[in-house]
Design a protein around this motif. Structure first.
Motif, PDB file in Angstrom:
ATOM      1  N   ARG A   6       0.837  -1.211   0.000  1.00  0.00           N
ATOM      2  CA  ARG A   6       0.000   0.000   0.000  1.00  0.00           C
ATOM      3  C   ARG A   6       0.865   1.253   0.000  1.00  0.00           C
ATOM      4  O   ARG A   6       0.608   2.219  -0.747  1.00  0.00           O
ATOM      5  CB  ARG A   6      -0.897  -0.003   1.229  1.00  0.00           C
ATOM      6  N   SER A   8       2.502   2.076  -3.277  1.00  0.00           N
ATOM      7  CA  SER A   8       1.598   2.578  -4.317  1.00  0.00           C
ATOM      8  C   SER A   8       1.330   4.071  -4.171  1.00  0.00           C
ATOM      9  O   SER A   8       0.859   4.704  -5.125  1.00  0.00           O
ATOM     10  CB  SER A   8       0.272   1.818  -4.258  1.00  0.00           C
ATOM     11  N   THR A   9       1.641   4.651  -3.009  1.00  0.00           N
ATOM     12  CA  THR A   9       1.335   6.075  -2.783  1.00  0.00           C
ATOM     13  C   THR A   9       2.561   6.904  -2.496  1.00  0.00           C
ATOM     14  O   THR A   9       2.521   8.128  -2.621  1.00  0.00           O
ATOM     15  CB  THR A   9       0.368   6.214  -1.592  1.00  0.00           C
ATOM     16  N   SER A  10       3.667   6.289  -2.106  1.00  0.00           N
ATOM     17  CA  SER A  10       4.838   7.038  -1.669  1.00  0.00           C
ATOM     18  C   SER A  10       5.842   7.181  -2.792  1.00  0.00           C
ATOM     19  O   SER A  10       5.948   6.321  -3.683  1.00  0.00           O
ATOM     20  CB  SER A  10       5.487   6.342  -0.470  1.00  0.00           C
ATOM     21  N   THR A  11       6.609   8.252  -2.748  1.00  0.00           N
ATOM     22  CA  THR A  11       7.686   8.483  -3.713  1.00  0.00           C
ATOM     23  C   THR A  11       9.046   8.137  -3.117  1.00  0.00           C
ATOM     24  O   THR A  11      10.057   8.278  -3.795  1.00  0.00           O
ATOM     25  CB  THR A  11       7.684   9.956  -4.151  1.00  0.00           C
ATOM     26  N   ASP A  45       2.904   5.550   7.895  1.00  0.00           N
ATOM     27  CA  ASP A  45       2.488   6.856   7.383  1.00  0.00           C
ATOM     28  C   ASP A  45       3.293   7.966   8.041  1.00  0.00           C
ATOM     29  O   ASP A  45       3.654   8.959   7.390  1.00  0.00           O
ATOM     30  CB  ASP A  45       0.991   7.068   7.650  1.00  0.00           C
TER      31      ASP A  45
END
Length: 484
Positions: A334, A337-340, A368
């Protein structure tokens, strides 16, 4: 101050502690004196009678020794010279006539009808000796002895009136001293219990004066080194806990209100602006913002409810065996898929017992948080130790200052005050993580990596048998680091 209050009850008024203690002490002492006095009198009576009988037997043995060593006539002269005060001695012939007596008045009539055999001793209690006109109580000892084939009887009559009078005198002394002793005991207990209850009443009064508005009040601790001092110290510790809990609750309400005020203000303003525009264009422009604020407020309320449950022990856990590597693997997917950020992962197969949903919430909150603070890299490690599984989450962002490493797990704590709530979260994630870990008998802490980055560590309870290793995290992930 009245320290002996009457307490109401269903059956009417009851005595207070002071009266009950005094009455109980007096009754117990009275019963002890009665039993002890009775035992004392019986033992005294027995001892005195036994000593009188011993003296009479000794006198009879001496007379028999004189008869055996000399003759009966010589023994008759002996009893006249050696008779003790309170004793009458006779030597009786085989026919029961008086052969010799210690006093002239006893030479006419035998003092007893006892006729023991040779070497035999018999005793008899009589109330007075009419032949001697003596009304005292006597103990008669009769011993038989054979002299030249004839059976003589040596009789010794010893008075026991003196002993009876002694026992009677002691009994009257006990009877007379008992009321005085009971009065002394009652007054002493009344005073001592009253002094103790005055301390308790003062503590009660001070506690009664402490309300929700002045929980900083404390009771006086008497320097008595007893249960009253312990009671006062315990009361002060309880008041301290209540004050800390009250302050925590007030701060929680204040922080929650502050956090909710911002999305509510945005929603209120957006609704008013959209309502004022009859064309509907403003609504189209604002609906994304309003939906975001609504979601943010919903998440905040859910976090507040979760945190409240963890604080009061009301968090319900649906425990089962949990594969930590699977949970961590899903959260890493997860996050990727959202972090750089570059994410490095090293997982060992590990299992623990807990609530999978809550443990996922903990790992997600910590990940997070690491994603918000990392500069470019996040490193995640799961390994098994002797005390259980341990997850280490490192990032290359600045570490938490040492002075704030405990405070960071308190609710609504944001160390970077310049960050906005939108970018920094509500300040509840780590507090919730700490609460859930505590409910699972685990721990969470923060520190510093060897390279100067930020580190979070999570410790779990000892795990069951580990499963066979598998590595679904790196499979098919082009951003996964190469294993050297």
């Amino acid at each position: 101050m009245d320290t002996d209050r009457v307490l109401p009850s269903a059956g009417g008024a009851r005595w207070g502690v002071r009266k009950r203690a005094t009455a109980t002490a007096v009754l117990v002492v009275a019963a002890a004196l009665a039993v002890g006095g009775l035992v004392l009198l019986v033992l005294l009576q027995t001892s005195l009678v036994a000593s009188t009988e011993t003296a009479a037997r000794r006198q009879a043995a001496d007379v028999i020794a004189q008869i055996s060593g000399q003759d009966v006539a010589e023994a008759g002269q002996y009893i006249v010279s050696t008779a003790h005060t309170g004793q009458y001695v006779q030597i009786l012939t085989p026919g029961g006539a008086v052969f010799a007596a210690s006093v002239p008045a006893a030479k006419t009539v035998a003092l007893t009808s006892l006729r023991p055999g040779h070497g035999q001793t018999l005793t008899q209690d009589v109330s007075g000796l009419p032949s001697l006109r003596d009304d005292d109580d006597f103990l008669i000892v009769a011993t038989g002895t054979d002299v030249g084939g004839r059976l003589y009887t040596v009789v010794v009559a010893a008075t026991v009136q003196v002993q009876a009078d002694t026992v009677s005198t002691v009994a009257w002394f006990i009877l007379g001293a008992t009321p005085l002793l009971l009065v002394v005991v009652g007054v002493s207990v009344w005073v001592l219990v009253g002094r103790s209850l005055r301390q308790v009443e003062r503590i009660r009064g001070q506690v009664a004066g402490i309300s929700a508005r002045n929980l900083d009040g404390r009771v006086d601790v008497p320097p008595t080194s007893d249960e009253i001092q312990a009671l006062a110290e315990t009361m002060n510790m309880m008041l301290g806990r209540l004050q800390a809990s009250d302050q925590e609750q007030r701060r929680f309400v204040s922080d929650a209100s502050h956090e909710l005020r911002s999305p509510l203000a945005t929603l209120s303003a957006g609704v008013e602006i959209a309502a004022a525009d009859t064309s509907g264009a403003t609504w189209e422009h604002m609906k994304t913002v309003l939906a975001g604020e609504t979601a943010r407020m919903r998440y905040l309320v859910e976090d507040l409810l979760t945190l409240a449950k963890t604080n009061d022990g009301g968090l319900r856990l649906e425990t089962t065996d949990v594969d930590l590597d699977d949970v961590l693997n899903e959260e890493v997917r997860r996050l990727r898929s959202t972090s750089t950020r570059r994410i490095e992962v090293s997982l060992e197969p590990s299992r623990t017992t807990g609530d999978p949903r809550r443990l996922t919430q903990v790992i997600r909150n910590v990940l997070d948080n690491a994603d918000r603070h990392a500069a470019s890299r996040i490193s995640i490690t799961l390994r098994n130790t002797g005390s259980g599984a341990q997850i280490t989450i490192d990032n290359d962002g600045p570490p938490v200052p040492a002075a704030d490493r405990d405070r960071i797990f308190e609710r609504f704590v944001r160390l970077d005050q310049s960050r906005s709530r939108e970018s920094g979260g509500s300040g509840l994630g780590l507090a919730i993580a700490a609460g859930i870990m505590t409910a699972h008998h685990g721990w969470i802490r923060t520190g510093e990596t060897p390279g100067g980055g930020c580190r979070f560590e999570l410790g779990f309870a000892p795990a069951p048998e580990p499963r066979q290793p598998k590595d679904p995290v790196t499979a098919g992930d082009p951003r996964a680091p190469e294993t050297p």
